[in-house]
Design an enzyme around this catalytic site. Structure first.
Site, PDB file in Angstrom:
ATOM      1  N   GLY A  13       0.822  -1.215   0.000  1.00 37.91           N
ATOM      2  CA  GLY A  13       0.000   0.000   0.000  1.00 37.91           C
ATOM      3  C   GLY A  13       0.850   1.256   0.000  1.00 37.91           C
ATOM      4  O   GLY A  13       0.627   2.197   0.761  1.00 37.91           O
ATOM      5  N   ARG A  16       0.554   5.877  -1.792  1.00 40.63           N
ATOM      6  CA  ARG A  16       0.251   7.188  -1.170  1.00 40.63           C
ATOM      7  C   ARG A  16       0.233   7.042   0.358  1.00 40.63           C
ATOM      8  O   ARG A  16       0.467   5.959   0.886  1.00 40.63           O
ATOM      9  CB  ARG A  16      -1.105   7.682  -1.673  1.00 40.63           C
ATOM     10  CG  ARG A  16      -2.238   6.753  -1.279  1.00 40.63           C
ATOM     11  CD  ARG A  16      -3.581   7.239  -1.790  1.00 40.63           C
ATOM     12  NE  ARG A  16      -4.656   6.597  -1.058  1.00 40.63           N
ATOM     13  CZ  ARG A  16      -5.788   6.197  -1.596  1.00 40.63           C
ATOM     14  NH1 ARG A  16      -6.014   6.385  -2.880  1.00 40.63           N
ATOM     15  NH2 ARG A  16      -6.721   5.636  -0.847  1.00 40.63           N
ATOM     16  N   SER A 143      -4.329  -0.128  14.258  1.00 40.13           N
ATOM     17  CA  SER A 143      -4.984   1.165  14.477  1.00 40.13           C
ATOM     18  C   SER A 143      -5.407   1.247  15.937  1.00 40.13           C
ATOM     19  O   SER A 143      -5.680   0.214  16.572  1.00 40.13           O
ATOM     20  CB  SER A 143      -6.236   1.268  13.595  1.00 40.13           C
ATOM     21  OG  SER A 143      -7.045   2.355  14.013  1.00 40.13           O
ATOM     22  N   TYR A 156     -13.724  -2.700  10.475  1.00 33.64           N
ATOM     23  CA  TYR A 156     -12.352  -2.178  10.516  1.00 33.64           C
ATOM     24  C   TYR A 156     -11.695  -2.521  11.865  1.00 33.64           C
ATOM     25  O   TYR A 156     -10.554  -3.007  11.911  1.00 33.64           O
ATOM     26  CB  TYR A 156     -12.416  -0.664  10.298  1.00 33.64           C
ATOM     27  CG  TYR A 156     -11.082   0.038  10.188  1.00 33.64           C
ATOM     28  CD1 TYR A 156     -10.329  -0.037   9.019  1.00 33.64           C
ATOM     29  CD2 TYR A 156     -10.586   0.805  11.248  1.00 33.64           C
ATOM     30  CE1 TYR A 156      -9.110   0.625   8.913  1.00 33.64           C
ATOM     31  CE2 TYR A 156      -9.382   1.473  11.144  1.00 33.64           C
ATOM     32  CZ  TYR A 156      -8.644   1.387   9.979  1.00 33.64           C
ATOM     33  OH  TYR A 156      -7.443   2.043   9.886  1.00 33.64           O
ATOM     34  N   ALA A 158     -12.457  -4.924  13.918  1.00 33.89           N
ATOM     35  CA  ALA A 158     -12.208  -6.377  14.009  1.00 33.89           C
ATOM     36  C   ALA A 158     -10.955  -6.750  13.216  1.00 33.89           C
ATOM     37  O   ALA A 158     -10.131  -7.541  13.671  1.00 33.89           O
ATOM     38  CB  ALA A 158     -13.421  -7.148  13.498  1.00 33.89           C
ATOM     39  N   ILE A 189      -4.479  10.201  11.530  1.00 33.46           N
ATOM     40  CA  ILE A 189      -3.360  10.635  10.683  1.00 33.46           C
ATOM     41  C   ILE A 189      -3.929  11.249   9.406  1.00 33.46           C
ATOM     42  O   ILE A 189      -4.848  10.674   8.798  1.00 33.46           O
ATOM     43  CB  ILE A 189      -2.454   9.427  10.303  1.00 33.46           C
ATOM     44  CG1 ILE A 189      -2.060   8.604  11.541  1.00 33.46           C
ATOM     45  CG2 ILE A 189      -1.219   9.899   9.535  1.00 33.46           C
ATOM     46  CD1 ILE A 189      -1.247   9.310  12.599  1.00 33.46           C
TER      47      ILE A 189
HETATM   48  P1  NAI Z   1      -4.669   5.397   2.137  1.00 37.66           P
HETATM   49  O1  NAI Z   1      -6.055   5.004   1.769  1.00 37.66           O
HETATM   50  O2  NAI Z   1      -4.237   6.800   1.930  1.00 37.66           O
HETATM   51  O3  NAI Z   1      -3.613   4.419   1.419  1.00 37.66           O
HETATM   52  C1  NAI Z   1      -3.782   3.025   1.448  1.00 37.66           C
HETATM   53  C2  NAI Z   1      -3.017   2.414   0.292  1.00 37.66           C
HETATM   54  O4  NAI Z   1      -3.254   0.992   0.320  1.00 37.66           O
HETATM   55  C3  NAI Z   1      -3.491   2.925  -1.079  1.00 37.66           C
HETATM   56  O5  NAI Z   1      -2.388   3.274  -1.871  1.00 37.66           O
HETATM   57  C4  NAI Z   1      -4.238   1.729  -1.644  1.00 37.66           C
HETATM   58  O6  NAI Z   1      -4.210   1.643  -3.064  1.00 37.66           O
HETATM   59  C5  NAI Z   1      -3.491   0.563  -1.002  1.00 37.66           C
HETATM   60  N1  NAI Z   1      -4.278  -0.659  -1.001  1.00 37.66           N
HETATM   61  C6  NAI Z   1      -5.594  -0.813  -0.715  1.00 37.66           C
HETATM   62  N2  NAI Z   1      -5.961  -2.086  -0.884  1.00 37.66           N
HETATM   63  C7  NAI Z   1      -4.858  -2.763  -1.277  1.00 37.66           C
HETATM   64  C8  NAI Z   1      -4.602  -4.118  -1.611  1.00 37.66           C
HETATM   65  N3  NAI Z   1      -5.573  -5.040  -1.578  1.00 37.66           N
HETATM   66  N4  NAI Z   1      -3.352  -4.476  -1.989  1.00 37.66           N
HETATM   67  C9  NAI Z   1      -2.357  -3.562  -2.050  1.00 37.66           C
HETATM   68  N5  NAI Z   1      -2.546  -2.255  -1.748  1.00 37.66           N
HETATM   69  C10 NAI Z   1      -3.782  -1.869  -1.374  1.00 37.66           C
HETATM   70  O7  NAI Z   1      -4.526   4.966   3.681  1.00 37.66           O
HETATM   71  P2  NAI Z   1      -3.532   5.485   4.826  1.00 37.66           P
HETATM   72  O8  NAI Z   1      -4.247   6.476   5.638  1.00 37.66           O
HETATM   73  O9  NAI Z   1      -2.210   5.800   4.261  1.00 37.66           O
HETATM   74  O10 NAI Z   1      -3.452   4.155   5.725  1.00 37.66           O
HETATM   75  C11 NAI Z   1      -2.411   3.207   5.622  1.00 37.66           C
HETATM   76  C12 NAI Z   1      -2.632   2.162   6.712  1.00 37.66           C
HETATM   77  O11 NAI Z   1      -2.664   2.783   7.989  1.00 37.66           O
HETATM   78  C13 NAI Z   1      -3.957   1.398   6.564  1.00 37.66           C
HETATM   79  O12 NAI Z   1      -3.774   0.051   6.925  1.00 37.66           O
HETATM   80  C14 NAI Z   1      -4.848   2.099   7.568  1.00 37.66           C
HETATM   81  O13 NAI Z   1      -5.880   1.255   8.033  1.00 37.66           O
HETATM   82  C15 NAI Z   1      -3.853   2.416   8.675  1.00 37.66           C
HETATM   83  N6  NAI Z   1      -4.284   3.498   9.531  1.00 37.66           N
HETATM   84  C16 NAI Z   1      -4.525   4.758   9.032  1.00 37.66           C
HETATM   85  C17 NAI Z   1      -4.947   5.755   9.888  1.00 37.66           C
HETATM   86  C18 NAI Z   1      -5.210   7.144   9.415  1.00 37.66           C
HETATM   87  O14 NAI Z   1      -5.658   7.953  10.239  1.00 37.66           O
HETATM   88  N7  NAI Z   1      -4.952   7.497   8.172  1.00 37.66           N
HETATM   89  C19 NAI Z   1      -5.162   5.502  11.318  1.00 37.66           C
HETATM   90  C20 NAI Z   1      -4.887   4.156  11.723  1.00 37.66           C
HETATM   91  C21 NAI Z   1      -4.454   3.196  10.861  1.00 37.66           C
END
Ligand code: NAI
Length: 248
Positions: A13, A16, A143, A156, A158, A189
């Site tokens: 992931g 971005r 998270s 989410y 779970a 974040i």
């Molecule tokens: P985001 O939505 O900005 O980026 C997530 C990335 O994962 C995207 O580039 C997307 O294309 C990729 N992705 C989605 N499904 C995928 C798959 N099946 N295979 C490969 N790549 C895939 O999310 P963000 O905010 O950067 O979050 C990253 C991680 O941090 C996630 O696991 C999220 O649950 C966790 N997180 C984020 C928080 C926040 O406040 N932004 C808080 C707590 C945890």
């Protein structure tokens, strides 16, 4: 600093948000960086070229972490291009928020498969390489919601709580081979994931955070550097919150 010199890291992931910040910070610390996401577009390729210009060995691979078959194939391809895999960051994740009353089976399945099954897929796929090396650091992006729960996010929460159980179990299974496994629990974040939140909810969250600001992707990446590096050699099976002191 060069805390990750000579280490090779896979981050899922990475197109971005938090994943991209982790890749950038790992590269700044001297790591070879493997970028994986569902799609590798021009922006991602530009990012890879930037890293290469700075002398970093970097490559991007399109792969769906939720697919067991694609994850196995991905690791096979990576091992043709790179000698070792020292660090795996299971970062890919999605949300499909709704109250249980309105949550569909598809919303449940999508979140559990992308957030939790992907961690099994990728960890299992790198396991053999890390066992052979007798060294490795696995970091799972959980998270605070996985620790505390949150109304409207039962799927989410779970998935993220499941990641913590997986993390603690793998730490016990692989510890004798010096393979460490820890989880990071970010709070609020600022990324595209949280940009979807309505303004009033966003402000209420910030008001409840003791440090009175949302976190940045770099705040999370900095903790990942610690967990990926030899600074955390005696740390495994732990969950580190990066949440500005927030309590849900
Ligand atoms: P985001 O939505 O900005 O980026 C997530 C990335 O994962 C995207 O580039 C997307 O294309 C990729 N992705 C989605 N499904 C995928 C798959 N099946 N295979 C490969 N790549 C895939 O999310 P963000 O905010 O950067 O979050 C990253 C991680 O941090 C996630 O696991 C999220 O649950 C966790 N997180 C984020 C928080 C926040 O406040 N932004 C808080 C707590 C945890």
């Amino acid at each position: 600093m060069n805390l990750l010199q000579r280490k090779t890291a896979i981050i899922t992931g990475t197109a971005r948000g938090i994943g991209k910040a982790i890749a950038a910070e790992f590269a700044l610390n001297g790591a070879n960086v493997i970028i994986t996401d569902l799609n590798i577009d021009d922006t991602v390729l530009e990012f890879v070229n930037e890293l290469k210009k700075n002398g970093i060995k970097a490559k991007a691979y399109a792969s769906n972490a939720a697919s067991n078959e694609e994850s196995e194939k991905l690791i096979e391809e990576i091992l043709i291009d790179f000698d070792r895999i020292d660090i795996l960051v299971n970062n890919a994740g999605i949300t499909r928020d709704n109250l249980l009353m309105r949550m569909t089976e598809a919303d449940w399945d999508a979140v559990i498969t992308v957030n939790l099954k992907s961690v099994f897929n990728m960890t299992k796929a790198v396991q053999r390489t890390m066992l052979k090396q007798r060294e490795g650091s696995i970091i799972n992006m959980s998270s605070v919601v996985g620790i505390e729960g949150n109304a409207g996010q039962s799927n989410y929460a779970a998935s993220k709580a499941g990641m913590i159980g997986f993390t603690k179990s793998i730490a016990q299974e692989l510890g004798s081979r010096s393979i460490r496994c820890n989880a990071v629990a970010p709070g609020f974040i600022e990324t595209e994931m949280t940009a979807k939140l309505p303004e009033d909810i966003r402000n209420a969250w910030i008001n409840d955070i003791p440090l009175k600001r949302p976190g940045s992707p770099k705040d999370v990446a900095d903790v990942c550097i610690f967990l990926a590096s030899d600074l955390s050699q005696y740390v495994t099976g732990q969950v580190i919150s990066v949440c500005g002191g927030m309590q849900l």
